[in-house]
Design a protein around this motif. Structure first.
Motif, PDB file in Angstrom:
ATOM      1  N   TYR A 287      -2.900   5.358  -1.443  1.00 46.18           N
ATOM      2  CA  TYR A 287      -3.650   6.417  -0.772  1.00 46.18           C
ATOM      3  C   TYR A 287      -3.141   7.773  -1.270  1.00 46.18           C
ATOM      4  O   TYR A 287      -1.925   7.949  -1.465  1.00 46.18           O
ATOM      5  N   ILE A 288      -4.041   8.727  -1.420  1.00 52.76           N
ATOM      6  CA  ILE A 288      -3.667  10.099  -1.763  1.00 52.76           C
ATOM      7  C   ILE A 288      -3.647  10.918  -0.480  1.00 52.76           C
ATOM      8  O   ILE A 288      -4.659  10.980   0.242  1.00 52.76           O
ATOM      9  N   MET A 289      -2.508  11.535  -0.176  1.00 55.01           N
ATOM     10  CA  MET A 289      -2.384  12.318   1.052  1.00 55.01           C
ATOM     11  C   MET A 289      -2.128  13.791   0.724  1.00 55.01           C
ATOM     12  O   MET A 289      -1.201  14.116  -0.029  1.00 55.01           O
TER      13      MET A 289
ATOM     14  N   ARG B 255     -15.321   5.659  -5.026  1.00 55.75           N
ATOM     15  CA  ARG B 255     -14.801   4.301  -4.896  1.00 55.75           C
ATOM     16  C   ARG B 255     -14.083   4.130  -3.557  1.00 55.75           C
ATOM     17  O   ARG B 255     -14.112   3.077  -2.954  1.00 55.75           O
ATOM     18  N   PHE B 256     -13.438   5.212  -3.108  1.00 56.84           N
ATOM     19  CA  PHE B 256     -12.736   5.168  -1.826  1.00 56.84           C
ATOM     20  C   PHE B 256     -13.728   4.864  -0.696  1.00 56.84           C
ATOM     21  O   PHE B 256     -13.517   3.982   0.124  1.00 56.84           O
TER      22      PHE B 256
ATOM     23  N   VAL C 290       0.844  -1.190   0.000  1.00 53.79           N
ATOM     24  CA  VAL C 290       0.000   0.000   0.000  1.00 53.79           C
ATOM     25  C   VAL C 290       0.884   1.246   0.000  1.00 53.79           C
ATOM     26  O   VAL C 290       1.701   1.441   0.905  1.00 53.79           O
ATOM     27  N   GLY C 291       0.727   2.071  -1.018  1.00 53.16           N
ATOM     28  CA  GLY C 291       1.481   3.309  -1.100  1.00 53.16           C
ATOM     29  C   GLY C 291       0.729   4.469  -0.474  1.00 53.16           C
ATOM     30  O   GLY C 291      -0.500   4.535  -0.546  1.00 53.16           O
ATOM     31  N   ILE C 292       1.462   5.369   0.150  1.00 52.49           N
ATOM     32  CA  ILE C 292       0.897   6.629   0.638  1.00 52.49           C
ATOM     33  C   ILE C 292       1.613   7.729  -0.131  1.00 52.49           C
ATOM     34  O   ILE C 292       2.791   8.012   0.109  1.00 52.49           O
ATOM     35  N   ALA C 293       0.904   8.311  -1.110  1.00 50.24           N
ATOM     36  CA  ALA C 293       1.493   9.285  -2.019  1.00 50.24           C
ATOM     37  C   ALA C 293       1.178  10.694  -1.539  1.00 50.24           C
ATOM     38  O   ALA C 293       0.042  11.012  -1.209  1.00 50.24           O
TER      39      ALA C 293
ATOM     40  N   LEU D 187      -7.153  11.283   1.281  1.00 57.73           N
ATOM     41  CA  LEU D 187      -8.343  11.674   0.535  1.00 57.73           C
ATOM     42  C   LEU D 187      -8.939  10.549  -0.296  1.00 57.73           C
ATOM     43  O   LEU D 187     -10.109  10.616  -0.666  1.00 57.73           O
ATOM     44  N   ALA D 188      -8.141   9.552  -0.659  1.00 58.22           N
ATOM     45  CA  ALA D 188      -8.648   8.477  -1.507  1.00 58.22           C
ATOM     46  C   ALA D 188      -7.769   7.257  -1.386  1.00 58.22           C
ATOM     47  O   ALA D 188      -6.575   7.360  -1.066  1.00 58.22           O
ATOM     48  N   ARG D 189      -8.376   6.096  -1.630  1.00 55.24           N
ATOM     49  CA  ARG D 189      -7.645   4.821  -1.662  1.00 55.24           C
ATOM     50  C   ARG D 189      -7.936   4.193  -3.017  1.00 55.24           C
ATOM     51  O   ARG D 189      -9.063   3.764  -3.287  1.00 55.24           O
ATOM     52  N   LEU D 190      -6.920   4.119  -3.895  1.00 51.00           N
ATOM     53  CA  LEU D 190      -7.148   3.792  -5.299  1.00 51.00           C
ATOM     54  C   LEU D 190      -6.275   2.628  -5.758  1.00 51.00           C
ATOM     55  O   LEU D 190      -5.119   2.509  -5.326  1.00 51.00           O
TER      56      LEU D 190
END
Length: 516
Positions: A467-469, A503-504, A284-287, A475-478
């Motif tokens: 994940y978008i951080m 979708r998140f 799982v990436g946290i970008a 803010l989102a899990r894609l």
């Protein structure tokens, strides 16, 4: 003859020859980039120039005058400055900026100029202005951003009248805007006659800022010439000796079981609360951009920073009040600042690799040296650490090999959740692929991996989910397969997330993990 010149430099550590007759020079008012893979000899060459180690053979001259540096102090007196990659190691966090800038002068009692406190602050403010910082000199270093700390170290180097400055991975942790500001400062100092040695793995930036290139491979000069005369592909070819082949990302599968979840994790710096989860075997990436709060979240998840919240590992619920408790439950963190937080630099590779295994290696508080040696040798072989000598002090390793040691110390422990914070910072393309391989192997073994990074292309290459951080919020899990690089940049820059946001929410609700 004007300029700095190193001729026929040679250096070996035991039977391993690191430098083989290297010639390198820097002219006043130019940026000369020094490139090469990890282990090519760059750090050793610069340590010789900075007076940290002695060469076995060769000469150094400045403006035609021979120099022999037996200590960093002598190198500084000759006009050599070093801005290290891990700037925190060069500063005193509990002291104000003006005292940090004057620290070297204060240590040199005989030559320290007598200044009043008011004059000291005024002198410091002038130095800060020279590097483009408009912050009060009374500000504590620990309250400064990473970019500010880097410029403080540069100002400190300039305070010693440095004429040739070594910049080691200067943009590794900087945003695009901060990088542009740094480049503007470099251009201004070039006009004042300052020469720079620029070490970086960000090759596009090297092409932008450098006047000349020197490429090392296996301790030898492979190329020396104008920076604009080589394409990126040619630079990589000279560095590696092989053409870079495009590799397609292989689809991975992982289980549907939630192996790790954390709810209500408070990030004090951004005053935000975060919920996050991951499946068994999932990467799982946290970008997020620099400053988005990724490091603060990673440290909060292992309770390194004061936080609150609830954790769930393999169905069991926890509340952590210290890193000790988090580690005991199966979490581990590979920190962004490996030299500061992940290694005992004066100690050997063996000591660093086995430090988490002491309870297994010892009996009645006596360590079994045979067990320790066998464990270290096994990790050195499996991780491909170079040089393959467990007795080597870890400070002598390249950045990529140091990172392997930081990861390796957790591999034979009970760790179930691996948190990687900017794991490829300051390492070359081959070392990156080695780190990716380790991460994929961990996931294939059923471990859960959280990968915190601002290197978006790497996240797309290695992660299953991202994940978008932004500003301390997820803010989102894609699914990574549905994202492009341009979308990641847009979302992490604050761009509106339309369809993915829905979708998140659906994915969170279906996960079985309760979120507020």
């Amino acid at each position: 003859m004007s300029g700095l010149s190193m001729k026929a430099i040679e250096k070996a550590f035991g039977t391993v020859r690191v430098l083989n007759g290297v010639n390198f020079d820097v002219r006043p008012g130019e940026v000369h980039a020094l490139l090469g893979m990890n282990g090519a000899g760059k750090s050793t060459l610069m340590n010789i120039l900075a007076g940290a180690i002695l060469p076995d053979a060769g000469t150094i001259t400045i403006d035609g005058t021979p120099c022999a540096f037996s200590s960093p102090r002598e190198a500084k007196q000759a006009g050599i400055g070093l801005v290290v990659q891990e700037v925190d190691t060069a500063l005193f966090p509990g002291l104000p900026i003006y005292e940090n800038l004057a620290a070297d002068e204060l240590a040199d009692v005989k030559h320290h100029p007598i200044r009043s406190l008011r004059e000291e602050k005024k002198w410091a403010a002038a130095l800060l202005h020279r590097v483009g910082l408009s912050i009060p000199p009374t500000k504590l270093v620990r309250d400064c951003s990473l970019h500010e700390k880097q410029l403080i170290v540069l100002a400190k180097v300039l305070s010693s009248n440095a004429r040739y400055i070594i910049l080691d991975e200067p943009t590794a942790a900087l945003s695009e805007a901060e990088t542009k500001r740094l480049f503007a400062i470099i251009h201004e100092l070039k006009q004042q006659g300052v020469g720079f040695i620029y070490i970086s793995h960000k090759l596009k930036e090297v092409q932008e800022i450098a006047d000349r290139l020197t490429i090392l491979r296996d301790g030898r000069i492979i190329y020396q010439g104008a920076a604009g005369s080589l394409s990126l592909e040619d630079i990589v070819l000279h560095m590696t000796g092989t053409k870079q082949a495009a590799t397609a990302k292989q689809a991975r599968t992982y289980g549907s079981e939630i192996a790790f979840a954390a709810r209500g994790i408070k990030i004090d710096k951004t005053s935000t609360t975060v919920d996050i989860y991951a499946h068994r075997g999932e990467i799982v990436g946290i970008a997020g951009l620099v400053g988005a709060g990724k490091t603060e979240l990673a440290e909060s998840l292992v309770a390194h920073r004061k936080t609150s919240g609830e954790w769930q590992l393999d169905g069991q619920h926890y509340t952590f009040s210290s890193p000790y408790e988090a580690i005991a439950a199966g979490l581990c963190l590979i920190p962004e600042e490996r030299r500061k937080q992940g290694l005992f630099l004066p100690e050997s590779v063996q000591t660093n690799l086995t430090v988490r295994l002491l309870s297994w290696l010892s009996r009645w508080q006596w360590i079994s040296r045979m067990k320790e040696t066998n464990a270290a040798n096994g990790l050195v072989r499996s991780l491909g650490i170079h040089p393959p000598s467990p007795s080597t002090a870890v400070r002598h390793l390249s950045g990529g090999n140091q990172q392997k040691v930081v990861i390796g110390k957790w591999l034979n422990t009970n760790a179930r959740v691996f948190l990687f914070d900017e794991p490829t910072k300051g390492i070359d393309v081959h070392a990156k692929q080695d780190v990716f391989s380790i991460i994929r192997t961990l996931a294939d073994e059923g471990k859960t991996v959280l990968y915190f990074s601002s290197e978006f292309r790497e996240l797309l290459e290695v992660c299953d989910t991202i994940y978008i951080m932004v500003d301390g919020r997820l803010l989102a899990r894609l699914p990574a397969a549905e994202l492009t690089y341009e979308q990641l940049v847009y979302y992490c820059s604050g761009g509106e997330i339309d369809g993915p946001a829905g979708r998140f929410r659906d994915t969170v609700e279906k996960s079985g993990v309760v979120y507020s």
